[in-house]
Design a protein around this motif. Structure first.
Motif, PDB file in Angstrom:
ATOM      1  N   GLN A   1       1.921   2.238 -15.603  1.00 42.46           N
ATOM      2  CA  GLN A   1       2.038   1.584 -16.907  1.00 42.46           C
ATOM      3  C   GLN A   1       3.119   0.504 -16.849  1.00 42.46           C
ATOM      4  OE1 GLN A   1       2.491   4.981 -19.491  1.00 42.46           O
ATOM      5  NE2 GLN A   1       0.311   5.413 -19.465  1.00 42.46           N
ATOM      6  N   PHE A   2       4.203   0.790 -16.124  1.00 41.60           N
ATOM      7  CA  PHE A   2       5.222  -0.250 -15.911  1.00 41.60           C
ATOM      8  C   PHE A   2       4.586  -1.449 -15.203  1.00 41.60           C
ATOM      9  CE2 PHE A   2       9.825   1.320 -16.320  1.00 41.60           C
ATOM     10  CZ  PHE A   2       9.511   2.156 -17.371  1.00 41.60           C
ATOM     11  N   SER A   3       3.906  -1.163 -14.103  1.00 40.45           N
ATOM     12  CA  SER A   3       3.359  -2.275 -13.317  1.00 40.45           C
ATOM     13  C   SER A   3       2.273  -3.026 -14.093  1.00 40.45           C
ATOM     14  CB  SER A   3       2.831  -1.783 -11.962  1.00 40.45           C
ATOM     15  OG  SER A   3       1.505  -1.359 -12.052  1.00 40.45           O
ATOM     16  N   HIS A   4       1.458  -2.313 -14.863  1.00 38.53           N
ATOM     17  CA  HIS A   4       0.407  -2.990 -15.655  1.00 38.53           C
ATOM     18  C   HIS A   4       1.028  -3.939 -16.671  1.00 38.53           C
ATOM     19  CE1 HIS A   4      -2.731  -0.858 -13.806  1.00 38.53           C
ATOM     20  NE2 HIS A   4      -2.612   0.274 -14.442  1.00 38.53           N
ATOM     21  N   LEU A   5       2.081  -3.463 -17.326  1.00 38.42           N
ATOM     22  CA  LEU A   5       2.732  -4.307 -18.332  1.00 38.42           C
ATOM     23  C   LEU A   5       3.272  -5.577 -17.676  1.00 38.42           C
ATOM     24  CD1 LEU A   5       3.672  -4.597 -21.275  1.00 38.42           C
ATOM     25  CD2 LEU A   5       5.802  -3.485 -20.615  1.00 38.42           C
ATOM     26  N   TRP A   6       3.949  -5.424 -16.545  1.00 36.25           N
ATOM     27  CA  TRP A   6       4.508  -6.602 -15.858  1.00 36.25           C
ATOM     28  C   TRP A   6       3.391  -7.513 -15.362  1.00 36.25           C
ATOM     29  CZ3 TRP A   6       7.980  -2.852 -12.609  1.00 36.25           C
ATOM     30  CH2 TRP A   6       8.993  -2.352 -13.434  1.00 36.25           C
ATOM     31  N   GLU A   7       2.302  -6.904 -14.899  1.00 39.37           N
ATOM     32  CA  GLU A   7       1.180  -7.697 -14.422  1.00 39.37           C
ATOM     33  C   GLU A   7       0.577  -8.522 -15.556  1.00 39.37           C
ATOM     34  OE1 GLU A   7       0.093  -5.054 -10.738  1.00 39.37           O
ATOM     35  OE2 GLU A   7      -1.477  -4.971 -12.252  1.00 39.37           O
ATOM     36  N   MET A   8       0.408  -7.873 -16.705  1.00 38.10           N
ATOM     37  CA  MET A   8      -0.192  -8.571 -17.848  1.00 38.10           C
ATOM     38  C   MET A   8       0.693  -9.712 -18.324  1.00 38.10           C
ATOM     39  SD  MET A   8      -2.057  -5.611 -20.065  1.00 38.10           S
ATOM     40  CE  MET A   8      -0.643  -4.610 -20.305  1.00 38.10           C
ATOM     41  N   GLU A   9       1.987  -9.555 -18.115  1.00 35.70           N
ATOM     42  CA  GLU A   9       2.890 -10.623 -18.547  1.00 35.70           C
ATOM     43  C   GLU A   9       3.105 -11.648 -17.450  1.00 35.70           C
ATOM     44  OE1 GLU A   9       6.083  -8.331 -20.303  1.00 35.70           O
ATOM     45  OE2 GLU A   9       5.029  -8.453 -22.219  1.00 35.70           O
ATOM     46  N   LEU A  15       3.231 -11.782  -6.385  1.00 36.46           N
ATOM     47  CA  LEU A  15       3.858 -10.459  -6.265  1.00 36.46           C
ATOM     48  C   LEU A  15       2.760  -9.390  -6.309  1.00 36.46           C
ATOM     49  CD1 LEU A  15       6.575  -8.869  -6.310  1.00 36.46           C
ATOM     50  CD2 LEU A  15       6.373  -8.876  -8.809  1.00 36.46           C
ATOM     51  N   SER A  16       2.782  -8.471  -5.347  1.00 42.36           N
ATOM     52  CA  SER A  16       1.656  -7.528  -5.219  1.00 42.36           C
ATOM     53  C   SER A  16       1.705  -6.410  -6.254  1.00 42.36           C
ATOM     54  CB  SER A  16       1.681  -6.899  -3.827  1.00 42.36           C
ATOM     55  OG  SER A  16       2.781  -6.013  -3.720  1.00 42.36           O
ATOM     56  N   HIS A  17       0.553  -5.815  -6.476  1.00 42.05           N
ATOM     57  CA  HIS A  17       0.441  -4.634  -7.338  1.00 42.05           C
ATOM     58  C   HIS A  17       1.398  -3.548  -6.845  1.00 42.05           C
ATOM     59  CE1 HIS A  17      -1.333  -1.257  -9.484  1.00 42.05           C
ATOM     60  NE2 HIS A  17      -1.544  -0.652  -8.340  1.00 42.05           N
ATOM     61  N   GLY A  64       0.833  -1.208   0.000  1.00 38.40           N
ATOM     62  CA  GLY A  64       0.000   0.000   0.000  1.00 38.40           C
ATOM     63  C   GLY A  64       0.860   1.246   0.000  1.00 38.40           C
ATOM     64  N   TYR A  65       1.951   1.184   0.764  1.00 40.26           N
ATOM     65  CA  TYR A  65       2.861   2.326   0.826  1.00 40.26           C
ATOM     66  C   TYR A  65       3.431   2.620  -0.567  1.00 40.26           C
ATOM     67  CZ  TYR A  65       6.714   5.379   1.998  1.00 40.26           C
ATOM     68  OH  TYR A  65       7.573   6.450   2.041  1.00 40.26           O
ATOM     69  N   ALA A  66       3.866   1.569  -1.247  1.00 41.66           N
ATOM     70  CA  ALA A  66       4.461   1.751  -2.583  1.00 41.66           C
ATOM     71  C   ALA A  66       3.425   2.299  -3.566  1.00 41.66           C
ATOM     72  CB  ALA A  66       5.034   0.426  -3.087  1.00 41.66           C
ATOM     73  N   ASP A  67       2.191   1.807  -3.472  1.00 40.42           N
ATOM     74  CA  ASP A  67       1.123   2.294  -4.362  1.00 40.42           C
ATOM     75  C   ASP A  67       0.899   3.794  -4.120  1.00 40.42           C
ATOM     76  OD1 ASP A  67      -0.741   2.018  -6.374  1.00 40.42           O
ATOM     77  OD2 ASP A  67      -2.296   1.101  -5.123  1.00 40.42           O
ATOM     78  N   LEU A  68       0.942   4.195  -2.841  1.00 39.20           N
ATOM     79  CA  LEU A  68       0.740   5.603  -2.511  1.00 39.20           C
ATOM     80  C   LEU A  68       1.942   6.456  -2.932  1.00 39.20           C
ATOM     81  CD1 LEU A  68      -1.291   7.553  -1.259  1.00 39.20           C
ATOM     82  CD2 LEU A  68      -0.234   7.157   0.969  1.00 39.20           C
TER      83      LEU A  68
END
Ligand code: ZN
Length: 452
Positions: free
Chosen positions: A262-270, A280-282, A178-182
């Motif tokens: 966008q970085f995290s979305h790309l890694w998530e999609m892959e 591995l968390s969002h 949560g901290y990283a997301d914020l």
């Protein structure tokens, strides 16, 4: 905190009530009753979150006179993902019951319940068990369908209850996520400043300030979070909730998500880190993305953009066919390629449009650079903060191959139409050069920063 939340709830279109307090689980029944009246409730949880808070939520609902019409508890093995399958299972179950769902859990449970409730045409309420994501109060749910991550439209919960005792007792990695997301709002705020300055997307002051105003305060004490300090955890939760409320006001995730996402979305999609247990968390992906984007900003801010070769850039500017070809080449997965082509073309300016934008950039660069310097933190400082909260800070720590990480700078630009520093760098002809510099032996990702 209460005043700020009340003011934000006045701006939000879907959420009426937020309670972030010690012992708040005891208020769930009263909040439910106040929001929905005398309708039956059902609990949605997974085995773990039910164990943490489920029974107390049921007790509170019964004490307030609510009828319980059952519970839907997802197993924790195999790990639950926010995908269309989970949504479908819950939706079919809900259809058999005339009741309002109460999602007891963190990001995944909340996203699944949000979408399934919407597909049944019902409102719902969230009881947060960890300060791990900003999705509690956002409209829209992030659901994976055929391997592609979509933000599907659906209203935010009518109410959110977060018991600080429960949040403080959540696994350390969840609070750290949560901290990283914020913390990622630092670069996403910078991206909005860029889009505003270039006339792509004007800043809505109220929505911007809801997040950016208190952001430095919410993120100032990562070490205290790690020790489970209740005040720090409550502050983090407030920041995450406010991010969602700002999205509700602005009707877009622009308020909370930029190139780092966008970085995290790309890694998530892959599927990065999907095979870990827990996955591995969002937030951990966003954290590394935030460092990576801050490092790109650092390079960009060293450049003199008053001096770019506007004519040359516009002469070499690719047409739509060329963009489509390049984007397809960058995404071997055909589903991702199709979506990325659509997103890329949606924001691709004509050479004329680009010229006007670049002229504006050269004329306004000094002012823009000043605004960005005020907004941003250096990448090294962001790494220190993340590490103090217990987050990974380098691509290797989250299992990324070095070359694949490097390519993310170019590929992530293609997957969302949202204008970010990646577009600024690409359009000013500097993206490749900046990436070279970042990965050179003396660059941010080339030297000792690259380890571990
Ligand atoms: Zn996020």
């Amino acid at each position: 905190m209460e005043e700020r939340l009340d003011a934000a709830l006045g701006e939000a279109s879907e959420t009426d009530r937020v309670v972030i307090e010690k012992g708040a689980l005891g208020q769930v029944g009263e909040v439910f009753e106040g929001c929905f009246g005398a309708v039956p409730a059902v609990i949605v949880a997974d085995e773990r979150t039910f164990e943490v808070a489920g029974e107390e939520v049921e007790r509170s609902l019964k004490a307030a006179g609510c009828t319980l019409a059952g519970r839907f508890v997802f197993p924790v093995h195999p790990p639950l993902f926010p995908d269309s399958e989970g949504v479908g299972d819950l939706r079919e179950w809900l259809r058999g019951r005339e009741a309002v769902p109460v999602a007891v859990g963190a990001g995944t449970i909340n996203d699944i319940t949000k979408r399934a409730s919407h597909e049944c045409g019902r409102p719902y309420m969230a009881v947060a068990t960890a300060a791990s994501v900003d999705g509690y109060t956002s409209f829209g749910a992030t659901i994976t369908e055929d391997g592609y991550k979509h933000t599907l439209p659906c209203p935010a919960p009518r109410a959110v209850v977060a018991d600080v005792d429960v949040l403080a007792g959540a696994p350390e990695r969840m609070t750290a996520s949560g901290y990283a997301d914020l913390l990622g709002k630092i670069t996403s705020g910078a991206d909005w400043i860029v889009a505003d300055a270039l006339g792509v997307e004007a800043i809505d002051r109220t929505s911007f300030e809801m997040v950016q105003g208190p952001l430095r305060r919410w993120t100032a004490a990562p070490g205290r979070l790690r020790r489970g300090d209740e005040e720090a955890v409550a502050g983090l939760m407030e920041g995450l909730v406010m991010s969602g409320l700002a999205m509700q006001r602005y009707r877009s995730s622009r308020t909370a998500s930029g190139a780092e996402h966008q970085f995290s979305h790309l890694w998530e999609m892959e599927g990065l880190g999907h095979d870990q247990d827990p996955p591995l968390s969002h937030g951990f992906k966003v954290g590394v993305g935030t460092v990576a984007i801050a490092a790109l900003y650092e390079r960009m801010l060293l450049k003199d953009l008053t001096d770019i070769d506007v004519d040359g850039i516009c002469r070499r500017w690719p047409g739509r066919d060329e963009v489509e070809r390049r984007v397809r080449e960058a995404h071997p997965n055909p589903v991702m390629a199709r979506a990325a082509v659509e997103e890329s073309l949606a924001k691709h300016p004509t050479a004329g449009e680009l010229r006007r934008r670049l002229v504006r950039l050269t004329q306004g660069w000094e002012a823009l650079r000043g605004r960005l310097r005020e907004q941003l933190l250096p990448p090294g400082e962001l790494r220190r903060l993340l590490a103090e909260a217990g987050c990974p800070t380098s691509p290797r720590e989250i299992g990324l191959e070095w070359e694949s990480f490097r390519q993310t700078y170019a590929r992530a630009q293609t997957i969302r139409r949202r204008y970010t520093v990646l577009d600024l760098a690409l359009e000013s002809g500097l993206l490749e050069e900046c990436v070279e510099e970042l990965f050179a032996p003396d660059g941010f990702w080339g030297g000792s920063s690259a380890s571990p």
